[in-house]
Design an enzyme around this catalytic site. Sequence first.
Site, PDB file in Angstrom:
ATOM      1  N   CYS A  12      -3.033 -10.124  14.164  1.00  0.00           N
ATOM      2  CA  CYS A  12      -1.963 -10.185  13.166  1.00  0.00           C
ATOM      3  C   CYS A  12      -0.765  -9.354  13.618  1.00  0.00           C
ATOM      4  CB  CYS A  12      -2.491  -9.688  11.822  1.00  0.00           C
ATOM      5  SG  CYS A  12      -1.295  -9.800  10.480  1.00  0.00           S
ATOM      6  N   CYS A  46      -8.342  -8.305   5.730  1.00  0.00           N
ATOM      7  CA  CYS A  46      -7.765  -8.493   4.404  1.00  0.00           C
ATOM      8  C   CYS A  46      -8.120  -9.840   3.786  1.00  0.00           C
ATOM      9  CB  CYS A  46      -6.251  -8.336   4.482  1.00  0.00           C
ATOM     10  SG  CYS A  46      -5.429  -9.546   5.562  1.00  0.00           S
ATOM     11  N   ASP A  83       1.106   3.695   2.293  1.00  0.00           N
ATOM     12  CA  ASP A  83       1.750   4.098   3.545  1.00  0.00           C
ATOM     13  C   ASP A  83       3.105   3.417   3.744  1.00  0.00           C
ATOM     14  OD1 ASP A  83      -0.491   5.688   4.166  1.00  0.00           O
ATOM     15  OD2 ASP A  83      -1.525   3.968   5.044  1.00  0.00           O
ATOM     16  N   SER A  84       3.126   2.102   3.612  1.00  0.00           N
ATOM     17  CA  SER A  84       4.394   1.390   3.808  1.00  0.00           C
ATOM     18  C   SER A  84       5.366   1.661   2.666  1.00  0.00           C
ATOM     19  CB  SER A  84       4.144  -0.116   3.965  1.00  0.00           C
ATOM     20  OG  SER A  84       3.517  -0.662   2.823  1.00  0.00           O
ATOM     21  N   GLY A  94       0.812  -1.204   0.000  1.00  0.00           N
ATOM     22  CA  GLY A  94       0.000   0.000   0.000  1.00  0.00           C
ATOM     23  C   GLY A  94       0.845   1.252   0.000  1.00  0.00           C
TER      24      GLY A  94
END
Length: 405
Positions: A135, A231, A47-48, A45
Site C-alpha cells: 500500500c 486494515c 498520528d496523522s 488516526g
Amino acid sequence: MTTDLTGRARAQADDLISRLGLAGDPLGLGGNPGDHRVVVAMSGGVDSSVTAALLHHLGYDVVGVTLQLYDHGAAMAKKGACCAGQDIYDAKRVAEACGFRHYVLDYESRFREAVIEEFADTYLAGFTPIPCVRCNQTVKFADLLTTARQLGAVCMATGHYIQRVDGPNGAELRRAADAGKDQSYFLFATTHDQLDFLRFPLGHLNKDQTRELAEAFGLIVADKPDSQDICFVPNGRYVDIVEKVRPGASRPGEIVHVDGRVLGTHEGVIRYTVGQRRGLKIAVGDPLYVVRLDAAKAEVVVGPREALEIDTIALKDINWLGDEAPLDGAPVRVKVRSTRPPVPAALSVDGDDIRVVLARGEEGVAPGQACVFYSSDDEDRVLGGGWITSTSGGSGGSSGVRLIG
C-alpha cells in the site's frame, strides 16, 4: 478546543511543541511556513491527525487528504481499521475543527488492484504477503504523491514513526527514535525521489508524546486506539478475503514431513505460513512446524523446529537507499520480520542478483516477507531492502516456493 488556540492554552501548546523539538520549521523547508503548502495524508488516526494539526498550528498551508480504500460492511465499522467509514469521518472532523482544507479521494479500485488482489495472489502462490508495504509502495507513496504535487504541495507529511534526515548525499531514511513504534520495516521500498518529497515530523517522538500533543490541540481522536496492520481484513480472517477475491482458487493437498512421510491433508496452502505450529491437525508425538509451502503441488511441508533454520535469503525487487552501489561481501544488518531486531549479515552480489547471508541462522523466515537492510556502522540508517523469494542453508535446507503456472 481546536488548534486555533488562544491565551493560556496556546502558550501551553507552544511550550509542549518547543520541548518536543518541533518549534519553528520542523519540515526543514526554510522561509515562512505559510508560504509552503503541505499535503498531509490523514488516515483518521491520532498520528496523522496530530501531524496535520501540528503543521497547521505552526502556520503551514495544510491540505488534508484521506483515501477511501475499501467499503465492505465488517471493516467499515470495526475498531482499528483505517481509511474506512468512521476513520474518514474522524479525519474530516479534525480538519473542520482545526480550520484547514480536507479532501476525500476515492482510491478503492486502485487499492483493490494493487493491494487486495496482490494479497490474495501472493497467498495462493505459497508466500506470506505484507499488504501495508504494498500500500505504501503503490497507493500512498506513488499515486498520492502525484496527487499532492497536483495540489501544489512542496511536500507530503505523514504520521509514520520513521525519521528522514538530510545527509551529505541527499535525504536518508532512519529508524524512529522509539524502537517500539519504528515503522522502517514497512517503508523500506520508499525510493530516493519519494524520500525527497516526504516528511515525517513524528519520527523522533514516542506514542505518549504524540497523544500529549493530541490532547493539547483538543483533538477528538486523542484517545483513539491504534490501527491494525491489515486494515481490510475483518476479524483477522485473511482466508475469507483470499476466497472472496479468488473463489475456488485454493486447492486441498497433503501435509508432508521433510523425510517424505505423508502425515495428513489440508484445505489449501493459503491457510499456512512458514514457522506455523498451531492448526496443523496432525497426530504426531513431537512438535512440528511448517517448513515450506509448495503451491504447485499443493503441499505443506512440515518438520521439527531445527528444520526452520536458514542462513541464506534470495531477494527480488530490491530498493537500495545507500550512498554507493551495494558491494559483494558488504556487511549489513537485516530485519526479516517487523518485530525482530536487525541482525548481522553480508550481501552476496552477482550482477543484479543480491542475496543475504546471515551471520547466524534464523528461524521462520517466510517467502513473501521483506528483508530490510540497515547500515552495519549505524544500524538506525535504512539502506533499503527486498522481497524474500526463497531461503536455504542452515538446518532447514531450501524453502523456496514453486509458483503456480
